[in-house]
Design a protein around this motif. Structure first.
Motif, short mmCIF file in Angstrom:
data_model
loop_
_atom_site.label_atom_id
_atom_site.label_comp_id
_atom_site.label_asym_id
_atom_site.label_seq_id
_atom_site.Cartn_x
_atom_site.Cartn_y
_atom_site.Cartn_z
N LEU A 193 16.86 25.53 9.90
CA LEU A 193 18.04 25.42 10.76
C LEU A 193 19.22 25.08 9.86
CD1 LEU A 193 16.52 23.28 13.68
CD2 LEU A 193 16.60 25.78 13.50
N ARG A 194 20.21 25.98 9.80
CA ARG A 194 21.31 25.77 8.84
C ARG A 194 22.54 25.15 9.49
NH1 ARG A 194 23.22 29.97 5.56
NH2 ARG A 194 22.88 31.56 7.14
N ASP A 195 22.76 25.47 10.74
CA ASP A 195 23.90 24.86 11.45
C ASP A 195 23.82 25.30 12.92
OD1 ASP A 195 26.19 23.75 12.33
OD2 ASP A 195 27.54 24.79 10.97
N ILE A 196 23.14 24.49 13.70
CA ILE A 196 22.91 24.87 15.11
C ILE A 196 23.72 23.96 16.02
CG2 ILE A 196 21.20 25.00 16.96
CD1 ILE A 196 20.55 27.10 14.97
N SER A 197 24.58 24.57 16.82
CA SER A 197 25.30 23.83 17.85
C SER A 197 25.07 24.54 19.18
CB SER A 197 26.80 23.78 17.53
OG SER A 197 27.03 23.03 16.36
N LEU A 198 24.66 23.78 20.19
CA LEU A 198 24.33 24.36 21.49
C LEU A 198 24.65 23.35 22.58
CD1 LEU A 198 20.80 26.05 21.28
CD2 LEU A 198 22.91 27.14 22.02
N LEU B 132 23.73 19.83 21.20
CA LEU B 132 23.37 19.80 19.79
C LEU B 132 24.61 20.12 18.98
CD1 LEU B 132 20.13 22.01 19.90
CD2 LEU B 132 20.34 19.58 20.38
N THR B 133 24.87 19.30 17.95
CA THR B 133 26.07 19.52 17.13
C THR B 133 25.67 19.60 15.65
OG1 THR B 133 27.21 18.12 18.75
CG2 THR B 133 28.43 18.70 16.76
N HIS B 134 25.85 20.75 15.09
CA HIS B 134 25.64 20.99 13.64
C HIS B 134 24.27 20.48 13.15
CE1 HIS B 134 29.71 22.32 13.56
NE2 HIS B 134 30.21 21.12 13.84
N ILE B 135 23.22 20.90 13.83
CA ILE B 135 21.87 20.47 13.44
C ILE B 135 21.40 21.27 12.24
CG2 ILE B 135 19.44 20.36 14.17
CD1 ILE B 135 21.25 18.35 15.58
N ARG B 136 20.88 20.54 11.25
CA ARG B 136 20.31 21.18 10.05
C ARG B 136 18.91 20.64 9.83
NH1 ARG B 136 24.56 22.92 6.37
NH2 ARG B 136 26.58 22.51 7.35
#
Lengths: 248, 258
Positions: free
Chosen positions: A17-22, A4-8
């Motif tokens: 979700l404001r900025d999720i990277s995993l 996941l890259t920069h999910i909002r």
């Protein structure tokens, strides 16, 4: 492998979700923790494609797009829902074998039933439970049937949404142990969301904590206790006092 | 001034948006009804639930309506010595208007509510999401069979209701109003035209489509919890009933206007 890259994702003015990277490596088990309403379920549904993210990129096994956007993804995917989400109108064995009874490559009824009974036994239920309806089962049994349905096609990716919610401590332990065993023996990539710390220790290879729409901490489960983050520390020890504000 | 008109404008825009949304949904349902995969077992189940199990309520409604209609027409006809028209007017009234409309409304009460509650409950308990994760399109597995079943079953219910309604009129005519049984039946058959019956059955198909459509549409949009499902059920029944009455007028204009 899931990246996941920069999910909002926002719902109106609520920026969940404001900025999720995993990154979830293939064959590993990630547990996502966080308080109620922090967006754990939304994150899971974004990966799957049941909710469309506002921004960001999702890659599954090297292919860009959510689970539903990848045509083959669902055939190798299983999910245990928080409340089981069993189909009330179908007996247990048809719930477990649902996918096997659909489509052009569907199994015969007797083969599908045999496989369903095999999975039923794998999750610790009896073959005679196969003909019961979900309403006749206890919460723990429903969870096990949900688990049997999730693993019916030996998926390579499994999501678990609050697998121990509403269960007593013994049944929670049983479900956690089952999940760990199944994920290990199948070599599946697993993503679990929970706020049950026992599940975290039983199931996780890696842990990510969501707070305020961001990944607050991410690392191996063995490092969780020594994370040195006051938010993580308050959450995993269940303290009322700390940087995470709660309403009383 | 704006404060006065703004709520009216909002209401009108909201109503237009709802009609547009329902129309788009209807088009999508039609597409799913004619494209594979098909679920014949789900269709058979829906036919049983919507068609067979609605027979008692439709039959009871029809027999009492036919009986009351015979009494009303006899009393009204007596004002200008036209009591003899009772059999023909009962038959025409039942097959053209009361059979399809009352049958449709009774099915709306019984089926739109149950479909909305069932699908709404499936939504709030994540069963719809579970279907998606099991590679099954809810529109094809849940919605298309129900809408198709209602579209096929309601005309049959209307046909049965028409017959039972005419029987109700016959029983009152012969038992209470001293009509000769054979003459009553002859007048019923002689004055009834094929188009009277066919138009009523076409109305029934349209009403069946609308009833199941509303049940599925509002069920799929159900809010969370018992309150959300309750609201969806209420909206489905109200919308289905209003759409039946509105479309009945439009179809009557289409079928019978000079």
């Amino acid at each position: 492998m899931i990246t996941l890259t920069h999910i909002r994702k926002s719902f109106g003015s609520n920026h969940v979700l404001r900025d999720i990277s995993l990154h979830v490596p293939k064959g590993s088990s990630l547990v996502v923790i966080g308080g109620s309403g922090t967006g754990k379920s939304v994150l899971l549904k974004c990966i799957l494609g049941l909710i469309t993210p506002d921004a960001g990129q999702i890659d599954i096994d090297g292919r860009q797009g959510t689970g539903l956007q990848n045509p083959d993804f669902l055939t190798h995917f299983g999910m245990l829902f928080q409340g089981g989400a069993l189909f009330d109108s179908l007996p247990v064995w048809q719930n477990i074998a649902f996918r096997l009874l659909q489509g052009s490559n569907k199994l015969s009824k007797s083969d599908a039933r045999d496989l369903a009974v095999e999975k039923l036994i794998r999750v610790g239920l009896k073959p005679q439970d196969a003909d019961k309806f979900p309403a006749e089962l206890s919460g723990g049994m429903q969870k096990r049937v949900g688990l049997a349905r999730a693993i019916a096609t030996d998926p390579s990716v499994i999501f678990f949404d609050e697998p121990t919610a509403g269960l007593d401590p013994i049944m929670s332990g049983v479900i956690n142990a089952l999940i760990r065993e199944i994920v290990t023996e199948m070599g599946a990539t697993a993503v679990t969301i929970t706020h049950d710390m026992r599940s975290v220790h039983d199931i996780a290879d890696n842990v990510a904590m969501i707070y305020d729409g961001l990944i607050r901490w991410h690392g191996p489960v063995g490092d969780l206790e020594s994370a040195g983050d006051p938010f993580v520390d308050q959450f995993i020890h269940g303290r009322a006092d700390g940087p995470i504000t709660t309403q009383r | 001034m704006i404060a006065v008109f703004a709520p009216i404008g909002r209401t009108v825009l909201g109503a237009l948006a709802a009609i547009g949304s329902l129309a788009i949904y209807a088009a999508s349902v039609l597409r799913h009804m004619i494209t594979p995969p098909f679920y014949p077992r789900a269709l058979l189940g829906a036919l049983y639930q919507i068609g067979w199990l609605s027979l008692p309520v439709v039959g009871l409604t029809a027999i009492f309506t036919g009986a009351a209609l015979a009494l009303q027409i006899y009393a009204g006809g007596a004002r200008f010595s036209a009591e003899a028209v009772v059999p023909s007017i009962v038959a025409i009234g039942m097959v053209r208007e009361l059979g399809p409309v009352l049958g449709g409304l009774m099915v709306a009460a019984r089926v739109a509510s149950s479909v909305a509650a069932e699908i709404g409950t499936m939504k709030v308990t994540e069963q719809i999401d579970a279907l998606v994760t099991l590679s099954t399109d809810p529109m094809k597995y849940l919605v298309a069979p129900r809408v198709l079943a209602a579209t096929l079953a309601v005309p049959l219910l209307v046909a049965v209701g028409d017959s039972i309604g005419i029987l109700g009129g016959y029983l009152v005519g012969v038992g209470r109003l001293d009509f000769n049984g054979a003459v009553y039946l002859k007048n019923t058959v002689d004055f009834l035209q094929q188009w009277d019956v066919v138009s009523g059955l076409l109305k029934g198909a349209a009403f069946g489509f609308l009833v199941a459509l509303c049940g599925c549409y509002f069920g799929m949009r159900s809010g969370r919890g018992a309150q959300g499902v309750g609201a969806a059920t209420k909206q489905a029944v109200v919308a289905a009933s209003v759409l039946i009455l509105a479309s009945n007028y439009l179809l009557t204009e289409l079928f019978f206007s000079a």
